[in-house]
Design an enzyme around this catalytic site. Structure first.
Site, short mmCIF file in Angstrom:
data_model
loop_
_atom_site.label_atom_id
_atom_site.label_comp_id
_atom_site.label_asym_id
_atom_site.label_seq_id
_atom_site.Cartn_x
_atom_site.Cartn_y
_atom_site.Cartn_z
CE1 TYR A 242 108.76 41.69 -2.44
CE2 TYR A 242 108.84 39.26 -3.08
CZ TYR A 242 108.86 40.30 -1.95
OH TYR A 242 109.17 39.99 -0.57
CD GLU A 470 113.97 44.28 -6.61
OE1 GLU A 470 112.90 44.44 -6.87
OE2 GLU A 470 114.46 43.36 -6.92
CG HIS A 471 111.83 42.50 -0.82
ND1 HIS A 471 112.22 41.18 -0.70
CD2 HIS A 471 111.61 42.79 0.58
CE1 HIS A 471 111.88 40.95 0.62
NE2 HIS A 471 111.57 41.68 1.35
CB SER A 472 111.67 41.10 -7.11
OG SER A 472 112.81 41.77 -7.68
CB ALA A 474 117.61 37.60 -2.48
#
Length: 575
Positions: A242, A470-472, A474
């Protein structure tokens, strides 16, 4: 400026007659109540830290152990087998300060505490061994073996009655390192469909050479890391999958969550925003106080990802981004018609009521001021490539008014967008509207979201809402639990009046939301326009591909051949 003067707790002037001191008791009261709230949170954290530290036992169990030891000592029995006497001999306390009975009592307390800690470590070790059992996953429905039934009973006995959110963290088993042979077999199985016969044979030879040379040494390093790390892959996964990605995170990483498809609790935008913000902050309160029940299937799941849910942002870097998290934040950042606001959600240490949240949001909606030069496109910086955003941030947002405003956004609990559009499954084309609704939550106009925040809430003009995450920091299940709680609390707990407004009273003396100011140079404005133009061009190409009925197989073949890779990636995520 009036609000600024009201915020001053005291001021003094020197006159020929002496010093003229003026106190603002209202401001001093606000400072006192805010400090009181901060100390309450610190005490709560300390209490939770103690409860987690002794889990699966409880702090009250220490008293039970002490009383049990004292009772046996009273009955002329020594359960310590001479250890209490040994402790009494080596106590660094002179007999001048304590009587013989006092020394004996202190020795019993020391022995009881050591015994209690030993029991805690033993219980925790047993619970970790039990949670390492995996055969329950392969049991047939309705045919549970006796071993699994005994295992479930033991897990429930050792888990305690009311675990906190992070109580299981020290009892969860570490992620095991798979044998290198199994890893290479799975790798070859994954590349088999992509390679021809000779190519796969060559890859098999290379895998065998890797296993016999560099692979074994790397495997030893990995096992060494697994000895002290709870998860040997999580930090590398976060950084290399990520945070080190240099492309846009807007559609390549971020994801979205939708509102109820067929139900809209209210069509008033400010009211829906008020209840949504309140529900999210109630969830944050539960996370901070660890009142949430740990998510569990048959065994508890790791809750570490909940720690950075709020007050978190992704900061761009040249080679890798960094996740920044703050312990607390008393405001949210709001975007509306190209303008940014800071909305305080606490007053005098108390959370604003939903009706007060609605009142403050309505103030933003009614604000007629235009955006500053370049302000309306500023969010596009978070939608483009990471390196240009890093360069611009260092050069133009590291000092002055731009840094203060950027800090307000990044330190906010979360980001809120008040959208001028209407979305949802409505009209004569529900499928097309659902597609537009999804795309709006995924990327919007590319500049009306702040994609670096842990999550951004979008509230539409017709009362529909959604979020972009935003993915990083969780995975999706963590955000899904947050969003499920928010929607349920909004509709069934907070509710609305008959005319669609939030419930509660309004204190009209609330200070208005603070408008953030910027000094955006021409270079930054040009970059924002370029990112926006690139986004529009990609969208246009995407529509043409769809209109030409480009199939999934053609797009996949283009991706394999290295053609139109970025277009295919954007198109696939948009769908």
């Amino acid at each position: 400026m009036a609000e600024a003067h009201q915020a001053v707790a005291f001021q003094f002037t020197i006159t020929p007659e002496g010093i003229d001191l003026r106190l603002s008791y209202q401001a001093l009261s606000q400072i006192y109540l805010s400090g009181l709230r901060s100390w309450k949170k610190r005490i709560s954290r300390m209490r939770n830290r103690v409860i987690k530290g002794v889990y699966p036992a409880s702090p009250s169990s220490w008293l039970f152990v002490v009383i049990a030891i004292l009772a046996t000592m009273y009955m002329r029995s020594d359960p310590s087998m001479g250890l209490i006497a040994k402790i009494q001999e080596h106590l660094p306390v002179s007999s001048l300060f304590l009587s013989v009975q006092g020394q004996t009592m202190l020795s019993v307390l020391v022995f009881s505490t050591l015994l209690w800690l030993s029991l805690i470590l033993t219980l925790r070790f047993c619970l970790k061994l039990l949670l390492s059992y995996h055969r329950w996953m392969f049991e047939q429905h309705g045919r549970i073996s006796t071993t699994t039934k005994v295992w479930v009973t033991l897990v429930r006995l050792l888990s305690g009655r009311k675990p906190l959110l992070y109580s299981y963290q020290t009892s969860l088993p570490c992620l095991p390192v798979p044998p290198i042979k199994d890893t290479l077999e799975r790798y070859l199985e994954s590349v088999r469909p992509l390679l021809s016969g000779p190519g796969f044979q060559r890859m098999t030879v290379l895998a065998a050479q890797f296993e016999n040379s560099l692979g074994n040494r790397l495997q030893r390093y990995l096992k060494l890391k697994a000895l002290w790390a709870t998860n040997y892959v999580s930090d590398w996964w976060e950084e290399y999958i990520y945070l080190r990605g240099r492309g846009p995170i807007m559609v390549n990483s971020n994801y979205y969550g939708m509102d109820f498809l067929y139900v809209t609790p209210t069509s008033i935008q400010a009211a829906r925003a008020g209840n949504t913000i309140t529900a999210l902050l109630l969830y944050r309160r539960k996370v901070n106080s660890e009142q949430l029940t740990p998510v569990s299937t048959v065994i508890p799941l790791c809750a570490a990802q909940c720690e950075r849910m709020f007050n978190t942002t992704r900061t761009p870097g040249e080679e890798t981004d960094v996740l920044q998290h703050w312990q607390d934040s008393e405001f949210v950042a709001v975007y509306h018609r190209g303008r940014y606001f800071r909305l305080w959600v606490y007053k005098a240490g108390r959370l604003l009521s939903p009706r007060e949240m609605e009142y403050q949001i309505q103030r933003i909606l009614d604000d007629p001021s235009p955006p500053g030069p370049g302000e309306d496109r500023l969010g596009a910086l978070t939608a483009g490539d990471r390196v240009p955003w890093c360069t611009v941030r260092k050069q133009y947002f590291s000092s002055g008014v731009n840094k203060r405003s950027l800090d307000c956004i990044e330190r906010a609990a979360f980001f809120v967008t008040l959208d001028d559009e209407e979305q949802g499954m409505m009209g004569e084309d529900p499928v097309g509207n659902l597609d537009r609704y999804a795309k709006s939550l995924l990327h919007g106009k590319c500049y009306d979201r702040w994609f670096d925040k842990s999550f951004s809430v979008v509230v539409y003009k017709n009362g529909k809402n959604g979020l972009n995450a935003e993915h990083s920091w969780a995975d999706a299940p963590t955000v899904a639990h947050l969003w499920e709680f928010t929607l349920a609390t909004d509709a069934f707990q907070l509710g609305y009046t008959e005319d669609g407004h939030c419930k509660g009273e309004v204190e009209r003396s609330l200070p208005p939301p603070q408008r953030l100011t910027w000094d955006i140079p021409v270079e930054v404005r040009v970059l924002c326009v370029c990112i926006k133009s690139q986004f529009i061009l990609t969208e246009h190409v995407t529509r043409n591909e769809t209109a030409n009925k480009t199939s999934f197989s053609n797009v996949g073949q283009n991706a394999i051949n290295g053609k139109h890779h970025s277009k295919q990636r954007t198109w696939g995520n948009s769908i």
